[in-house]
Design an enzyme around this catalytic site. Structure first.
Site, mmCIF file in Angstrom:
data_model
loop_
_atom_site.group_PDB
_atom_site.id
_atom_site.type_symbol
_atom_site.label_atom_id
_atom_site.label_comp_id
_atom_site.label_asym_id
_atom_site.label_seq_id
_atom_site.Cartn_x
_atom_site.Cartn_y
_atom_site.Cartn_z
ATOM 1 N N ASN A 9 26.575 19.757 -43.220
ATOM 2 C CA ASN A 9 26.412 18.464 -42.556
ATOM 3 C C ASN A 9 24.952 18.074 -42.733
ATOM 4 O OD1 ASN A 9 26.148 16.278 -40.893
ATOM 5 N ND2 ASN A 9 26.557 17.368 -38.979
ATOM 6 N N TRP A 10 24.716 17.155 -43.645
ATOM 7 C CA TRP A 10 23.329 16.790 -43.967
ATOM 8 C C TRP A 10 22.694 15.930 -42.872
ATOM 9 C CZ3 TRP A 10 23.407 15.073 -49.859
ATOM 10 C CH2 TRP A 10 23.766 16.175 -50.641
ATOM 11 N N LYS A 11 23.513 15.403 -41.966
ATOM 12 C CA LYS A 11 23.013 14.511 -40.913
ATOM 13 C C LYS A 11 22.232 13.358 -41.561
ATOM 14 C CE LYS A 11 23.298 18.382 -37.781
ATOM 15 N NZ LYS A 11 22.809 19.110 -36.618
ATOM 16 N N HIS A 94 31.035 14.679 -33.768
ATOM 17 C CA HIS A 94 29.884 15.585 -33.716
ATOM 18 C C HIS A 94 29.137 15.383 -32.391
ATOM 19 C CE1 HIS A 94 26.065 17.482 -34.617
ATOM 20 N NE2 HIS A 94 26.712 18.161 -35.537
ATOM 21 N N GLU A 96 26.132 15.146 -31.750
ATOM 22 C CA GLU A 96 25.059 14.137 -31.802
ATOM 23 C C GLU A 96 25.627 12.723 -31.627
ATOM 24 O OE1 GLU A 96 23.414 15.572 -35.468
ATOM 25 O OE2 GLU A 96 22.783 17.383 -34.406
ATOM 26 N N GLU A 166 31.220 23.914 -32.180
ATOM 27 C CA GLU A 166 29.758 23.878 -32.235
ATOM 28 C C GLU A 166 29.196 23.850 -30.812
ATOM 29 O OE1 GLU A 166 28.321 22.252 -36.251
ATOM 30 O OE2 GLU A 166 28.533 20.542 -34.930
ATOM 31 N N GLY A 172 20.613 23.284 -34.127
ATOM 32 C CA GLY A 172 19.224 22.953 -34.457
ATOM 33 C C GLY A 172 18.194 23.675 -33.603
ATOM 34 N N SER A 212 23.175 26.599 -35.971
ATOM 35 C CA SER A 212 22.159 27.516 -36.520
ATOM 36 C C SER A 212 22.773 28.632 -37.372
ATOM 37 C CB SER A 212 21.304 28.116 -35.398
ATOM 38 O OG SER A 212 20.631 27.093 -34.691
ATOM 39 N N GLY A 233 24.118 22.752 -40.603
ATOM 40 C CA GLY A 233 23.156 21.654 -40.606
ATOM 41 C C GLY A 233 21.944 22.009 -41.450
ATOM 42 N N GLY A 234 20.888 22.450 -40.794
ATOM 43 C CA GLY A 234 19.599 22.710 -41.453
ATOM 44 C C GLY A 234 19.709 23.514 -42.738
HETATM 45 P P1 13P Z 1 22.255 23.404 -37.457
HETATM 46 O O1 13P Z 1 22.915 24.300 -38.465
HETATM 47 O O2 13P Z 1 21.038 22.729 -37.959
HETATM 48 O O3 13P Z 1 22.060 24.101 -36.136
HETATM 49 O O4 13P Z 1 23.298 22.217 -37.190
HETATM 50 C C1 13P Z 1 24.602 22.536 -36.897
HETATM 51 C C2 13P Z 1 25.392 21.291 -36.885
HETATM 52 O O5 13P Z 1 25.247 20.453 -36.024
HETATM 53 C C3 13P Z 1 26.357 21.089 -37.970
HETATM 54 O O6 13P Z 1 27.171 19.992 -37.710
#
Ligand code: 13P
Length: 250
Positions: A9-11, A94, A96, A166, A172, A212, A233-234
């Site tokens: 997930n590149w956000k 998600h 967010e 999640e 994050g 994470s 994510g990251g």
């Molecule tokens: P991180 O891997 O950066 O914690 O993000 C997880 C995430 O929200 C994937 O959708």
């Protein structure tokens, strides 16, 4: 028997040129993966990424979808638009989006129905906040989020989709749920699906962990019996890191 699925997930990261370069670097690194590999990219990157991944084993995903077919919804994208643009998967609900953009369980359900109707595969996100875990509500909350999201789908439609557990406190933050915590809560989600839809559906649906997840902790998480993959994510923003997560079994 469930094929693992690792999705990035590149956000809100990567311009189209950066997106193209990232998948170009990623392609050879994941070419032999046993897991299904997905990148969920910003909408403006869809075209560039679709061109670059053509003929590879990387699948294309988006990060949100509107629930109406068309109309006066400035700034939104319909499921049919995403589908025609070459998208296969779409993240829905998600945390967010729940936190910053007013997403609710009811709209997650509407988006899921719209996505499935258009032939997209939803990746539905559920998970508790820190204070909810501390208050002992995790299991009730994830069951509720999951069952509302799936409301109105057929058994076959549910079997084909993906759920991402999640925990919000792990996103994050560098804090990961322990392997056992993640496995236990994913087991709770699967049990809720089993009670409502039966064992065949519950055994088929793929449930990822997200929060994470990285090259260091992926092996332990993926060794758990309930965990069918990851939403990353990251660690999905750098090809070498993401490829190590994808190739967790090597
Ligand atoms: P991180 O891997 O950066 O914690 O993000 C997880 C995430 O929200 C994937 O959708």
């Amino acid at each position: 028997m469930r094929t693992p699925i690792i999705a990035g997930n590149w956000k809100m990261n990567k311009t189209p040129a950066e997106a193209k370069a990232l998948v170009a670097e990623l392609k050879p690194l994941v070419a032999d993966a046993k897991a299904t590999v997905v990148v969920c990219v910003p909408a403006v990157d869809i075209y560039a990424v679709k061109e670059e991944i053509a003929g590879s084993n990387i699948h294309l995903g988006a990060q949100n979808v509107h629930f109406k077919e068309s109309g006066a919804y400035t700034g939104e994208l319909s499921a049919a638009m995403l589908k025609e643009a070459g998208v296969e998967y779409v993240i829905i609900g998600h945390s967010e989006r729940r936190q910053y953009f007013g997403e609710t369980d009811a709209t997650v359900n509407l988006r899921t129905l719209a996505a499935v109707k258009a032939g997209l595969i939803p990746i539905i996100c559920v998970g508790e906040r820190k204070e909810e875990r501390e208050a002992g509500y995790t299991n009730a909350l994830v069951e509720y989020q999951t069952l509302i999201a799936l409301n109105g789908l057929t058994d076959d439609e549910i079997k084909n989709l993906v759920i991402a557990y999640e925990p919000v406190w792990a996103i994050g933050t560098g804090l990961t749920a322990t392997d056992e915590q993640a496995n236990e809560t994913i087991g709770v989600i699967r049990a809720a699906i089993c009670r409502k839809y039966g064992k065949e559906v519950a055994d088929a649906v793929r449930i990822q962990y997200g929060g994470s997840m990285n090259p260091k902790n992926v092996k332990g998480l993926m060794a758990q019996p309930e965990i069918d993959g990851g939403l990353i994510g990251g660690a999905s923003l750098k090809a070498p890191d993401f490829s190590l997560v994808v190739n967790f079994d090597k």
